[in-house]
Structures are given as structure tokens and as C-alpha cells.
Design a protein around this motif. Structure first.
Motif, PDB file in Angstrom:
ATOM      1  N   LEU A   1       0.999  -1.115  -0.013  1.00 60.71           N
ATOM      2  CA  LEU A   1      -0.043  -0.256  -0.172  1.00 60.71           C
ATOM      3  C   LEU A   1       1.380   1.318   0.048  1.00 60.71           C
ATOM      4  O   LEU A   1       1.809   1.295   0.266  1.00 60.71           O
ATOM      5  CB  LEU A   1      -0.691   0.257   1.220  1.00 60.71           C
ATOM      6  CG  LEU A   1      -1.616   1.274   1.425  1.00 60.71           C
ATOM      7  CD1 LEU A   1      -2.328   1.626   0.513  1.00 60.71           C
ATOM      8  CD2 LEU A   1      -1.616   1.033   2.841  1.00 60.71           C
ATOM      9  N   LYS A   2       0.845   2.087  -1.197  1.00 59.67           N
ATOM     10  CA  LYS A   2       1.397   3.355  -0.549  1.00 59.67           C
ATOM     11  C   LYS A   2       0.318   4.670  -0.502  1.00 59.67           C
ATOM     12  O   LYS A   2      -0.997   4.524  -1.942  1.00 59.67           O
ATOM     13  CB  LYS A   2       2.057   3.441  -2.566  1.00 59.67           C
ATOM     14  CG  LYS A   2       2.961   2.219  -2.209  1.00 59.67           C
ATOM     15  CD  LYS A   2       4.376   2.914  -3.717  1.00 59.67           C
ATOM     16  CE  LYS A   2       5.014   1.589  -3.601  1.00 59.67           C
ATOM     17  NZ  LYS A   2       5.875   2.287  -5.712  1.00 59.67           N
ATOM     18  N   LEU A   3       0.461   5.631  -0.149  1.00 56.73           N
ATOM     19  CA  LEU A   3      -0.276   6.556  -0.379  1.00 56.73           C
ATOM     20  C   LEU A   3       0.653   7.617   0.166  1.00 56.73           C
ATOM     21  O   LEU A   3       1.367   8.350   0.762  1.00 56.73           O
ATOM     22  CB  LEU A   3      -1.315   6.709   0.753  1.00 56.73           C
ATOM     23  CG  LEU A   3      -2.305   8.190   1.251  1.00 56.73           C
ATOM     24  CD1 LEU A   3      -3.631   7.841   0.370  1.00 56.73           C
ATOM     25  CD2 LEU A   3      -3.098   7.683   2.851  1.00 56.73           C
ATOM     26  N   GLU A   4       0.636   8.661  -1.336  1.00 52.29           N
ATOM     27  CA  GLU A   4       1.776   9.254  -1.683  1.00 52.29           C
ATOM     28  C   GLU A   4       0.566  10.576  -1.666  1.00 52.29           C
ATOM     29  O   GLU A   4       1.177  12.368  -1.538  1.00 52.29           O
ATOM     30  CB  GLU A   4       2.920   9.198  -2.765  1.00 52.29           C
ATOM     31  CG  GLU A   4       3.228   7.919  -2.406  1.00 52.29           C
ATOM     32  CD  GLU A   4       3.987   7.728  -3.204  1.00 52.29           C
ATOM     33  OE1 GLU A   4       3.751   7.845  -4.542  1.00 52.29           O
ATOM     34  OE2 GLU A   4       5.312   7.532  -3.598  1.00 52.29           O
TER      35      GLU A   4
ATOM     36  N   PRO B   1      -1.865  10.953   3.493  1.00 53.22           N
ATOM     37  CA  PRO B   1      -1.199  10.246   4.952  1.00 53.22           C
ATOM     38  C   PRO B   1      -1.033  10.968   5.611  1.00 53.22           C
ATOM     39  O   PRO B   1      -0.802  10.020   6.715  1.00 53.22           O
ATOM     40  CB  PRO B   1       0.526  10.520   3.487  1.00 53.22           C
ATOM     41  CG  PRO B   1       0.191  11.408   2.657  1.00 53.22           C
ATOM     42  CD  PRO B   1      -1.583  11.011   2.395  1.00 53.22           C
ATOM     43  N   THR B   2      -1.637  12.597   6.003  1.00 53.98           N
ATOM     44  CA  THR B   2      -0.831  12.824   7.020  1.00 53.98           C
ATOM     45  C   THR B   2      -2.161  12.729   7.782  1.00 53.98           C
ATOM     46  O   THR B   2      -1.803  13.147   8.574  1.00 53.98           O
ATOM     47  CB  THR B   2       0.129  13.772   7.249  1.00 53.98           C
ATOM     48  OG1 THR B   2      -0.897  14.595   5.797  1.00 53.98           O
ATOM     49  CG2 THR B   2       0.716  14.050   6.160  1.00 53.98           C
TER      50      THR B   2
ATOM     51  N   VAL C   1      -5.837   6.328   7.792  1.00 52.79           N
ATOM     52  CA  VAL C   1      -5.237   4.539   6.692  1.00 52.79           C
ATOM     53  C   VAL C   1      -4.916   4.342   7.790  1.00 52.79           C
ATOM     54  O   VAL C   1      -5.097   3.055   6.767  1.00 52.79           O
ATOM     55  CB  VAL C   1      -4.416   4.963   5.201  1.00 52.79           C
ATOM     56  CG1 VAL C   1      -2.470   5.666   6.600  1.00 52.79           C
ATOM     57  CG2 VAL C   1      -4.027   4.415   4.345  1.00 52.79           C
TER      58      VAL C   1
ATOM     59  N   ILE D   1      -1.648  17.242  11.897  1.00 49.82           N
ATOM     60  CA  ILE D   1      -0.626  17.236  11.616  1.00 49.82           C
ATOM     61  C   ILE D   1      -0.079  17.854  10.266  1.00 49.82           C
ATOM     62  O   ILE D   1      -0.052  18.073   8.732  1.00 49.82           O
ATOM     63  CB  ILE D   1       0.659  15.567  10.965  1.00 49.82           C
ATOM     64  CG1 ILE D   1       0.111  15.064  11.961  1.00 49.82           C
ATOM     65  CG2 ILE D   1       1.897  16.009  10.542  1.00 49.82           C
ATOM     66  CD1 ILE D   1       0.181  13.334  11.783  1.00 49.82           C
TER      67      ILE D   1
ATOM     68  N   GLN E   1       2.238  18.797   8.312  1.00 48.02           N
ATOM     69  CA  GLN E   1       3.465  18.452   7.510  1.00 48.02           C
ATOM     70  C   GLN E   1       2.621  17.670   7.167  1.00 48.02           C
ATOM     71  O   GLN E   1       2.768  17.102   7.259  1.00 48.02           O
ATOM     72  CB  GLN E   1       5.015  18.305   8.574  1.00 48.02           C
ATOM     73  CG  GLN E   1       4.752  17.449   9.542  1.00 48.02           C
ATOM     74  CD  GLN E   1       6.431  17.148   9.787  1.00 48.02           C
ATOM     75  OE1 GLN E   1       7.399  17.145   9.343  1.00 48.02           O
ATOM     76  NE2 GLN E   1       6.057  17.433  11.637  1.00 48.02           N
TER      77      GLN E   1
ATOM     78  N   PHE F   1       4.070  14.457   5.043  1.00 51.50           N
ATOM     79  CA  PHE F   1       4.933  11.914   4.246  1.00 51.50           C
ATOM     80  C   PHE F   1       4.258  12.017   3.455  1.00 51.50           C
ATOM     81  O   PHE F   1       2.862  11.931   3.727  1.00 51.50           O
ATOM     82  CB  PHE F   1       5.186  12.648   6.209  1.00 51.50           C
ATOM     83  CG  PHE F   1       4.181  12.423   7.046  1.00 51.50           C
ATOM     84  CD1 PHE F   1       3.578  10.801   6.771  1.00 51.50           C
ATOM     85  CD2 PHE F   1       3.952  13.294   7.751  1.00 51.50           C
ATOM     86  CE1 PHE F   1       2.566  10.651   7.842  1.00 51.50           C
ATOM     87  CE2 PHE F   1       3.409  12.338   8.838  1.00 51.50           C
ATOM     88  CZ  PHE F   1       2.423  11.853   8.435  1.00 51.50           C
ATOM     89  N   SER F   2       4.776  10.582   3.269  1.00 53.03           N
ATOM     90  CA  SER F   2       4.491   9.281   2.239  1.00 53.03           C
ATOM     91  C   SER F   2       4.224   8.379   3.365  1.00 53.03           C
ATOM     92  O   SER F   2       4.926   8.073   3.980  1.00 53.03           O
ATOM     93  CB  SER F   2       4.816   9.355   1.010  1.00 53.03           C
ATOM     94  OG  SER F   2       5.390  10.478   0.427  1.00 53.03           O
ATOM     95  N   TYR F   3       3.254   7.560   2.856  1.00 58.78           N
ATOM     96  CA  TYR F   3       3.115   6.308   4.067  1.00 58.78           C
ATOM     97  C   TYR F   3       3.060   5.788   3.326  1.00 58.78           C
ATOM     98  O   TYR F   3       2.515   4.857   2.213  1.00 58.78           O
ATOM     99  CB  TYR F   3       1.628   6.375   4.416  1.00 58.78           C
ATOM    100  CG  TYR F   3       1.257   5.310   5.176  1.00 58.78           C
ATOM    101  CD1 TYR F   3       1.074   5.222   6.259  1.00 58.78           C
ATOM    102  CD2 TYR F   3       0.383   4.335   4.612  1.00 58.78           C
ATOM    103  CE1 TYR F   3       0.963   4.025   7.482  1.00 58.78           C
ATOM    104  CE2 TYR F   3      -0.174   2.923   4.683  1.00 58.78           C
ATOM    105  CZ  TYR F   3      -0.059   3.099   6.279  1.00 58.78           C
ATOM    106  OH  TYR F   3      -0.100   2.262   6.979  1.00 58.78           O
ATOM    107  N   TYR F   4       4.141   3.760   3.528  1.00 50.18           N
ATOM    108  CA  TYR F   4       3.904   2.835   2.736  1.00 50.18           C
ATOM    109  C   TYR F   4       3.730   2.233   3.680  1.00 50.18           C
ATOM    110  O   TYR F   4       3.806   1.576   4.817  1.00 50.18           O
ATOM    111  CB  TYR F   4       5.640   2.732   2.556  1.00 50.18           C
ATOM    112  CG  TYR F   4       5.970   3.984   1.407  1.00 50.18           C
ATOM    113  CD1 TYR F   4       5.456   4.073  -0.225  1.00 50.18           C
ATOM    114  CD2 TYR F   4       6.524   5.323   1.775  1.00 50.18           C
ATOM    115  CE1 TYR F   4       5.765   4.956  -1.164  1.00 50.18           C
ATOM    116  CE2 TYR F   4       6.733   6.053   0.465  1.00 50.18           C
ATOM    117  CZ  TYR F   4       6.251   6.477  -0.401  1.00 50.18           C
ATOM    118  OH  TYR F   4       6.362   7.185  -1.480  1.00 50.18           O
ATOM    119  N   LYS F   5       3.070   0.437   3.350  1.00 47.43           N
ATOM    120  CA  LYS F   5       2.938  -0.749   4.015  1.00 47.43           C
ATOM    121  C   LYS F   5       3.412  -1.244   3.467  1.00 47.43           C
ATOM    122  O   LYS F   5       2.569  -2.402   2.378  1.00 47.43           O
ATOM    123  CB  LYS F   5       1.396  -0.427   4.699  1.00 47.43           C
ATOM    124  CG  LYS F   5       0.792  -1.014   5.880  1.00 47.43           C
ATOM    125  CD  LYS F   5      -0.563  -1.476   5.784  1.00 47.43           C
ATOM    126  CE  LYS F   5      -0.708  -1.905   7.511  1.00 47.43           C
ATOM    127  NZ  LYS F   5      -1.981  -1.564   7.638  1.00 47.43           N
ATOM    128  N   PRO F   6       4.605  -1.642   3.449  1.00 47.90           N
ATOM    129  CA  PRO F   6       5.299  -3.101   2.864  1.00 47.90           C
ATOM    130  C   PRO F   6       4.451  -4.648   3.539  1.00 47.90           C
ATOM    131  O   PRO F   6       4.158  -4.313   4.528  1.00 47.90           O
ATOM    132  CB  PRO F   6       6.808  -2.764   2.832  1.00 47.90           C
ATOM    133  CG  PRO F   6       6.860  -2.453   4.039  1.00 47.90           C
ATOM    134  CD  PRO F   6       5.516  -1.549   4.284  1.00 47.90           C
TER     135      PRO F   6
END
Lengths: 156, 278
Positions: free
Chosen positions: A2-5, A25-26, A71, B2, B4, B6-11
Motif C-alpha cells: 500500500l502506498k499513499l503519497e 497520508p498525514t 489510513v 499534522i 507537515q 509525508f508519504s505512507y507505505y505499508k510493505p
């Protein structure tokens, strides 16, 4: 993975209903519940994980929604105070006057609801340990504890 | 909120996590591994941290494992402290972890997050320092297992991009008699002025301490000194036996923390060989 940019539409399961919501994402869960879904029962207090006013249940487990990204709640069951109605715990808080200004009350009720579901026979030490996660600035702790004990008795 | 970005990744695997960490770094970004979020979200909200990306490790199978197998008990780094506490395998770990934050926070705060965090207390590491445990670390070269004696010095010595996957504890060590003492200023839900934990073996007392100095540590010099000296002698030369100066902050003076430690040491020594899993 899952990527949330950037922003994206997700479905959140809140109080038994599926809610479509645009998340970045934030985005913090507390803010999404209040500002995007209109569920203002969870309160912003310290926004540092100390006060417990923002407590919600995630798959039945109490968590502080100010310390969780929205998320992360996708594919989980979220319960806010709006999802409880006429429960034994709520009745007990009313009957024991387990609140003063009421700002902390939704957090205390959700925490108590989870406690008595997980440990119906919780003793004083366990009740104290769980309730230490919530702060009542009006210091109405005795009445809150009485409400928990009443709810526990009424659920037996 | 928040303020600021940022990106979020869930590997789904540790390899994906390591790869995305490396890729983001090569793009000049600052990624952070992320689990319970209790520290990262609160510090990012206050702009004490400025990550460009969070890599959520909670879906990685190795980080979620909790089992006993053969000679070892295995704890995944992304286990919430509540799960660690409820597991019946390592009573001292349950006791120590139960003192971290409050019950609701412990439902999210993870073992690895506490141990590798930025706060100076990191109390959940104390039982692992005492039990000569193993750290299972994921890196771009694969998985390696290191003794905590080499993997930890004031904090976990992880190369940037490496990920603590698991901690393994020898079952015999986990079953040793123990005692621990925690002192706070403002009640039980507070950072410790002192948290001292001891395990008792045939060859003597093993001691690990948080709150006294700027980092948690295994007090090996004190352990050795206690074998050859009377307690009072050890207490009188405490400053020579600690790995750094005693901490002084708004919660307590160095003198007060030192006095608390000497009292705790007396209690821990008096329990020697006497208390089993208390």
C-alpha cells in the motif's frame, strides 16, 4: 504494498457502516472522524496520547485516535461513542453521575465498554489500570469508578 | 492535525520495507520505520520529527510473530505491548512492559517502537539486556541474528535502513528469578525517575537500569563489584561504576536519582536468590 503519497478515496468501517472518505497520508484518525465524518464524540484534548478524550475502539480495542493515522484504520472496525446507544455502561454513567463537564466522558465510556466486554469480572486493580488511560480534569474519578462498578454489576 | 507532509507505505515483507527505505533515501528523502505511531505521531505533530515518509511495518509477518519454539521465545518488533504483557513466557518482561505509558497506549505502542524510540527510557529493553537475548535484524543483505551484547550499546546499533524484526530470549533465562523497582514522580503513568530490574543466577545478580542515565544500560561493572565487595562499598563508588553521569532534569536532581538508585540496589541485593517470579 500500500502506498499513499497523495489523497485517495478509502472506505472506513465506522459504527457498522461503510463510509467513503478521502484520506491523505498525514490525516490523523481523530481529525477524520470529527472533520470529515462529523463524528464529534471523540474529543481533541492533549493530542499527545495522555488524556484519553479521543478514545475510540479499533476492532473492539480502545486506542487513542489522536495517535493513529486514518489510513491505518482501513479494513478495521471503528467504534465511536456515536456507535453506542442505550448501553448498560452509558446508563450507569448517568445513574452514578459519572461526569461533570462531560468532555472526557466519551473516552471513559468507550474504555469501560471495552473493559467489561473483555474482562467482565475485572477486579479493582484491573479497573484502575484501564481507567488510568483517561484523565478527568474535573477530577470526578470516584463517581466514574462507581459507574464502572454499577455497569459491571448490571451486566452480570 | 499534522502540519507537515509525508508519504505512507505499508510493505508486506521486510524486503519490501528495506527496499523502499533505500529507494527513498537514494531520492534524498528521510524515511522512518513506523509501527504503533505513538511516539512518531506525537513528535511529528510537534515538529520535533520531520520525516518525508513513514514505512509501516505492522503487516510484515516476522514483526508480528509471538511464539515459543525449542530453546527460545520469539517476540516480533511490531507486537503491541499489550500482547507482550499478556504472553505467559517471560514474567519480567510482562512486569516491566506493564509500566510503560497507560493501558490504552500500550494497545498501540509496540515492543520495537519502545526499544528503538527516541525517548531516553526505552524500558522494555531491560529484560532483554538481562537475559542475553538475540536480536533478529533485517537488512539489504538479508536477515542476521546478533547477540544483544554486540547489537546494543546505549541503544540498538542499527545501520540506517536496517530493521529490528524480532527479539529472541532463551527460555531458561526467561524463567530466572527476578525483581524490579520503578520510581516515578507523578504517579504510575509517568516516565521513570528510575527503573531497575534484576535477575538472579547462581553466579550472582544481573542488573539493568533505565531513567538513571541518559540511556538504559546493563550495569555490568556494578554486577562485578557486588561479587567482590560489600554493598556499602559499591554504593559509595557508584559514579565510577556507571556508564555515564547521572541524569538531572526538571523531574529530579542527579543527587535524588542517585539516592533512589542506592535504595533500589539495597532492595535488589536483599532479594538475591529469594524471590522467584514475584
Amino acid at each position: 504494498m500500500l502506498k499513499l503519497e497523495d489523497i485517495k478515496t478509502f472506505t472506513l468501517n465506522v459504527n457498522g457502516e461503510k463510509k467513503s472518505v478521502i484520506l491523505g497520508p498525514t490525516d490523523v484518525l481523530l481529525d477524520v472522524l470529527r472533520d470529515k465524518l462529523g463524528l464529534t464524540g471523540g474529543k481533541p484534548g492533549c493530542e499527545n496520547g495522555d488524556c484519553g478524550a479521543c478514545t475510540v475502539l479499533l476492532d473492539g480495542v480502545p486506542i487513542k485516535s489522536c495517535l493513529m493515522l486514518a489510513v491505518e484504520a482501513v479494513d478495521h472496525e471503528i467504534t465511536t461513542i456515536e456507535g453506542l446507544s442505550n448501553t448498560v455502561v452509558q446508563d450507569a454513567f448517568v445513574n452514578e453521575a459519572g461526569f461533570q463537564c462531560g468532555y472526557c466522558t466519551s473516552g471513559f465510556i468507550l474504555n469501560t465498554f471495552a473493559l467489561l466486554k473483555e474482562q467482565p469480572e475485572a477486579d479493582d486493580a484491573v479497573i484502575t489500570e484501564w481507567l488510568e488511560a483517561n484523565i478527568c480534569r474535573c477530577t470526578g474519578y470516584d463517581d466514574i469508578k462507581n459507574a464502572v462498578k454499577l455497569a459491571q454489576n448490571n451486566l452480570r | 492535525m499534522i502540519a507537515q507532509s509525508f508519504s505512507y507505505y505499508k510493505p508486506a515483507t521486510f524486503k519490501e520495507a528495506i527496499d523502499i527505505f533505500g529507494q527513498l533515501q537514494s531520492e534524498g528523502k528521510k524515511p522512518l520505520y513506523y509501527a504503533g505511531g505513538t511516539e512518531i505521531i506525537s513528535m511529528t505533530r510537534k515538529e520535533l520529527l520531520r520525516p518525508d515518509a513513514l514505512i509501516d511495518i505492522k503487516e510484515i509477518a516476522e514483526c508480528r510473530e509471538l511464539y515459543e519454539d525449542g530453546d527460545y521465545i520469539c517476540y516480533g518488533s511490531a507486537l503491541p505491548l499489550t500482547k507482550v504483557i499478556e504472553a505467559p513466557y517471560f514474567p519480567l518482561l510482562s512486569k516491566v512492559a506493564r509500566t510503560v505509558a497507560d493501558h490504552t497506549v500500550r494497545n498501540r505502542l509496540t515492543l520495537g517502537g519502545n526499544i528503538c524510540g527516541r525517548l531516553p527510557y526505552r524500558e522494555a529493553v531491560l529484560p532483554f539486556l538481562l537475559s542475553d537475548s538475540l536480536a533478529v535484524i533485517g537488512s539489504k543483505d538479508g536477515i542476521r541474528t546478533e547477540s544483544i551484547a554486540t547489537a546494543y550499546d546505549k541503544r540498538f546499533l542499527l545501520t540506517e535502513g536496517d530493521l529490528l524484526l524480532q527479539l529472541k530470549v532463551d527460555k531458561q533465562s526467561a524463567a530466572l528469578p527476578y525483581h524490579s523497582i520503578r520510581k516515578e514522580r507523578n504517579g504510575s503513568v509517568d516516565y521513570p525517575l528510575l527503573h531497575a530490574a534484576a535477575m538472579y543466577t547462581d553466579s550472582g545478580l544481573k542488573l539493568a537500569v533505565s531513567g538513571l542515565c541518559a540511556f538504559p544500560f546493563r550495569a555490568e561493572l556494578i554486577e562485578e563489584a557486588l561479587k567482590g565487595s560489600i554493598l556499602n562499598t559499591v554504593q559509595n563508588k557508584l559514579n565510577e561504576l556507571l556508564p555515564s553521569s547521572i541524569k538531572q532534569d526538571h523531574l529530579a536532581s542527579a543527587e535524588y536519582r542517585g539516592a533512589l538508585f542506592n535504595l533500589a540496589l539495597s532492595e535488589l541485593v536483599s532479594k538475591k536468590g529469594g524471590t522467584v517470579n514475584a
